[in-house]
Design a protein around this motif. Structure first.
Motif, PDB file in Angstrom:
ATOM      1  N   ILE A  81       0.824  -1.405   0.066  1.00 41.15           N
ATOM      2  CA  ILE A  81       0.212  -0.122  -0.159  1.00 41.15           C
ATOM      3  C   ILE A  81       0.917   1.207  -0.067  1.00 41.15           C
ATOM      4  O   ILE A  81       0.688   2.133  -0.739  1.00 41.15           O
ATOM      5  CB  ILE A  81      -1.077  -0.017   1.201  1.00 41.15           C
ATOM      6  N   LEU A  82       1.877   1.250   0.969  1.00 40.88           N
ATOM      7  CA  LEU A  82       2.687   2.493   0.731  1.00 40.88           C
ATOM      8  C   LEU A  82       3.394   2.778  -0.309  1.00 40.88           C
ATOM      9  O   LEU A  82       3.708   3.763  -0.739  1.00 40.88           O
ATOM     10  CB  LEU A  82       3.702   2.402   2.244  1.00 40.88           C
ATOM     11  N   MET A  83       3.998   1.600  -0.961  1.00 41.43           N
ATOM     12  CA  MET A  83       4.578   1.669  -2.264  1.00 41.43           C
ATOM     13  C   MET A  83       3.907   2.231  -3.433  1.00 41.43           C
ATOM     14  O   MET A  83       4.185   2.965  -3.872  1.00 41.43           O
ATOM     15  CB  MET A  83       5.091   0.477  -3.000  1.00 41.43           C
ATOM     16  N   ARG A  84       2.596   2.126  -3.204  1.00 41.89           N
ATOM     17  CA  ARG A  84       1.673   2.523  -4.183  1.00 41.89           C
ATOM     18  C   ARG A  84       1.198   4.082  -4.032  1.00 41.89           C
ATOM     19  O   ARG A  84       1.131   4.910  -4.799  1.00 41.89           O
ATOM     20  CB  ARG A  84       0.238   1.600  -4.283  1.00 41.89           C
ATOM     21  N   VAL A  85       0.945   4.372  -2.730  1.00 44.67           N
ATOM     22  CA  VAL A  85       0.612   5.659  -2.181  1.00 44.67           C
ATOM     23  C   VAL A  85       1.652   6.420  -2.568  1.00 44.67           C
ATOM     24  O   VAL A  85       1.809   7.814  -2.876  1.00 44.67           O
ATOM     25  CB  VAL A  85       0.031   5.666  -0.689  1.00 44.67           C
ATOM     26  N   LEU A  86       2.894   6.314  -1.762  1.00 47.95           N
ATOM     27  CA  LEU A  86       3.892   7.284  -1.828  1.00 47.95           C
ATOM     28  C   LEU A  86       4.905   7.353  -2.975  1.00 47.95           C
ATOM     29  O   LEU A  86       5.326   8.240  -3.478  1.00 47.95           O
ATOM     30  CB  LEU A  86       4.923   6.739  -0.489  1.00 47.95           C
ATOM     31  N   GLY A  87       5.007   6.184  -3.694  1.00 47.50           N
ATOM     32  CA  GLY A  87       5.534   6.287  -5.122  1.00 47.50           C
ATOM     33  C   GLY A  87       7.149   6.339  -4.827  1.00 47.50           C
ATOM     34  O   GLY A  87       7.556   6.491  -3.567  1.00 47.50           O
ATOM     35  N   PRO A  88       7.592   6.203  -5.895  1.00 46.01           N
ATOM     36  CA  PRO A  88       9.373   6.229  -5.692  1.00 46.01           C
ATOM     37  C   PRO A  88       9.723   7.800  -5.433  1.00 46.01           C
ATOM     38  O   PRO A  88       8.864   8.508  -5.748  1.00 46.01           O
ATOM     39  CB  PRO A  88       9.604   5.750  -6.950  1.00 46.01           C
ATOM     40  N   LEU A  89      10.999   7.744  -4.933  1.00 44.19           N
ATOM     41  CA  LEU A  89      11.734   9.139  -4.672  1.00 44.19           C
ATOM     42  C   LEU A  89      11.939   9.552  -6.011  1.00 44.19           C
ATOM     43  O   LEU A  89      12.465   8.962  -6.926  1.00 44.19           O
ATOM     44  CB  LEU A  89      12.738   9.047  -3.673  1.00 44.19           C
ATOM     45  N   PRO A  90      11.846  10.969  -6.457  1.00 40.10           N
ATOM     46  CA  PRO A  90      12.362  11.780  -7.478  1.00 40.10           C
ATOM     47  C   PRO A  90      13.729  11.509  -7.628  1.00 40.10           C
ATOM     48  O   PRO A  90      14.443  11.758  -6.707  1.00 40.10           O
ATOM     49  CB  PRO A  90      11.769  12.942  -7.473  1.00 40.10           C
ATOM     50  N   MET A  91      14.308  11.055  -8.849  1.00 37.65           N
ATOM     51  CA  MET A  91      15.680  11.073  -8.954  1.00 37.65           C
ATOM     52  C   MET A  91      16.166  12.452  -9.150  1.00 37.65           C
ATOM     53  O   MET A  91      15.779  13.229  -9.823  1.00 37.65           O
ATOM     54  CB  MET A  91      15.790  10.112 -10.349  1.00 37.65           C
ATOM     55  N   GLN A  92      17.264  12.565  -8.369  1.00 40.33           N
ATOM     56  CA  GLN A  92      18.170  13.773  -8.545  1.00 40.33           C
ATOM     57  C   GLN A  92      19.459  13.386  -9.376  1.00 40.33           C
ATOM     58  O   GLN A  92      20.318  12.782  -9.139  1.00 40.33           O
ATOM     59  CB  GLN A  92      18.609  14.188  -7.063  1.00 40.33           C
ATOM     60  N   THR A  93      19.021  13.948 -10.539  1.00 44.96           N
ATOM     61  CA  THR A  93      20.229  13.575 -11.677  1.00 44.96           C
ATOM     62  C   THR A  93      21.245  14.943 -11.908  1.00 44.96           C
ATOM     63  O   THR A  93      21.116  16.024 -11.795  1.00 44.96           O
ATOM     64  CB  THR A  93      19.684  13.450 -13.201  1.00 44.96           C
ATOM     65  N   ALA A  94      22.423  14.425 -11.692  1.00 50.42           N
ATOM     66  CA  ALA A  94      23.863  15.189 -11.863  1.00 50.42           C
ATOM     67  C   ALA A  94      23.930  15.193 -13.405  1.00 50.42           C
ATOM     68  O   ALA A  94      23.889  14.157 -14.088  1.00 50.42           O
ATOM     69  CB  ALA A  94      24.960  14.669 -11.150  1.00 50.42           C
ATOM     70  N   PRO A  95      24.567  16.396 -13.721  1.00 51.09           N
ATOM     71  CA  PRO A  95      24.941  16.521 -15.054  1.00 51.09           C
ATOM     72  C   PRO A  95      26.157  15.739 -15.458  1.00 51.09           C
ATOM     73  O   PRO A  95      27.052  15.611 -14.739  1.00 51.09           O
ATOM     74  CB  PRO A  95      25.363  18.120 -15.274  1.00 51.09           C
ATOM     75  N   LEU A  96      25.938  15.073 -16.549  1.00 49.58           N
ATOM     76  CA  LEU A  96      27.084  14.221 -17.130  1.00 49.58           C
ATOM     77  C   LEU A  96      28.181  15.136 -17.273  1.00 49.58           C
ATOM     78  O   LEU A  96      28.347  16.196 -17.881  1.00 49.58           O
ATOM     79  CB  LEU A  96      26.979  13.393 -18.231  1.00 49.58           C
ATOM     80  N   GLN A  97      29.468  14.583 -16.826  1.00 47.33           N
ATOM     81  CA  GLN A  97      30.700  15.126 -17.241  1.00 47.33           C
ATOM     82  C   GLN A  97      31.386  14.413 -18.252  1.00 47.33           C
ATOM     83  O   GLN A  97      31.457  13.126 -18.456  1.00 47.33           O
ATOM     84  CB  GLN A  97      31.664  15.336 -15.915  1.00 47.33           C
ATOM     85  N   GLU A  98      32.165  15.475 -19.021  1.00 46.84           N
ATOM     86  CA  GLU A  98      32.992  14.804 -20.279  1.00 46.84           C
ATOM     87  C   GLU A  98      34.318  14.107 -19.682  1.00 46.84           C
ATOM     88  O   GLU A  98      34.915  14.786 -18.864  1.00 46.84           O
ATOM     89  CB  GLU A  98      33.209  15.842 -21.179  1.00 46.84           C
ATOM     90  N   SER A  99      34.375  12.790 -20.004  1.00 45.98           N
ATOM     91  CA  SER A  99      35.668  12.208 -19.274  1.00 45.98           C
ATOM     92  C   SER A  99      37.019  12.561 -20.369  1.00 45.98           C
ATOM     93  O   SER A  99      37.985  12.388 -19.931  1.00 45.98           O
ATOM     94  CB  SER A  99      35.311  10.938 -19.195  1.00 45.98           C
ATOM     95  N   GLY A 100      36.707  12.866 -21.704  1.00 45.36           N
ATOM     96  CA  GLY A 100      37.708  12.835 -22.602  1.00 45.36           C
ATOM     97  C   GLY A 100      38.162  11.915 -23.295  1.00 45.36           C
ATOM     98  O   GLY A 100      39.122  11.787 -23.889  1.00 45.36           O
ATOM     99  N   HIS A 101      37.602  10.754 -22.931  1.00 44.91           N
ATOM    100  CA  HIS A 101      37.963   9.374 -23.590  1.00 44.91           C
ATOM    101  C   HIS A 101      36.832   8.587 -23.815  1.00 44.91           C
ATOM    102  O   HIS A 101      36.035   8.955 -23.318  1.00 44.91           O
ATOM    103  CB  HIS A 101      38.960   8.552 -22.916  1.00 44.91           C
ATOM    104  N   ALA A 102      36.959   7.494 -24.838  1.00 43.65           N
ATOM    105  CA  ALA A 102      35.855   6.907 -25.105  1.00 43.65           C
ATOM    106  C   ALA A 102      35.576   5.656 -24.099  1.00 43.65           C
ATOM    107  O   ALA A 102      36.393   5.566 -23.462  1.00 43.65           O
ATOM    108  CB  ALA A 102      36.151   5.969 -26.269  1.00 43.65           C
ATOM    109  N   PRO A 103      34.195   5.584 -23.715  1.00 46.07           N
ATOM    110  CA  PRO A 103      34.062   4.318 -22.645  1.00 46.07           C
ATOM    111  C   PRO A 103      34.360   2.998 -23.057  1.00 46.07           C
ATOM    112  O   PRO A 103      34.893   2.465 -24.280  1.00 46.07           O
ATOM    113  CB  PRO A 103      32.432   4.329 -22.774  1.00 46.07           C
TER     114      PRO A 103
END
Length: 103
Positions: A81-103
């Motif tokens: 019941i609480l999972m349905r009523v409260l729902g998930p927490l909103p995601m706090q996304t951080a901006p992606l940083q350029e690493s300078g190399h290919a993954p």
């Protein structure tokens, strides 16, 4: 009292215990994100929630496994019941940083 009434009361107590446990967990996660001491908050919350829940299960069971099972069923239903009523927490996304190399 008759057994179905006792089981219904045990399940209702399980709903209450589940609401306290999972509602407290939800509150802790919401507050822990911005807390200056999140580890202390999470540890204190865990100890308090577990103490209340275990004492409640022990009290409700009263030495009868059927009452314990009904209480556990109410506990799990409270989680759903609480999972349905409260729902998930909103995601706090951080901006992606350029690493300078290919993954």
């Amino acid at each position: 009292m008759n057994e179905p009434l006792i089981w219904a009361l045990s399940a209702t107590a399980g709903l209450g215990l589940g609401a306290v446990f999972f509602g407290g967990l939800w509150w802790t996660v919401r507050r822990g994100i911005n807390s200056p001491h999140p580890a202390l908050l999470f540890l204190a919350s865990l100890l308090l929630r577990m103490s209340i829940t275990l004492a409640g299960f022990y009290w409700v069971a009263n030495g009868h496994w059927q009452q314990l099972l009904a209480c556990l069923l109410g506990f799990v239903i409270a989680r759903l019941i609480l999972m349905r009523v409260l729902g998930p927490l909103p995601m706090q996304t951080a901006p992606l940083q350029e690493s300078g190399h290919a993954p």
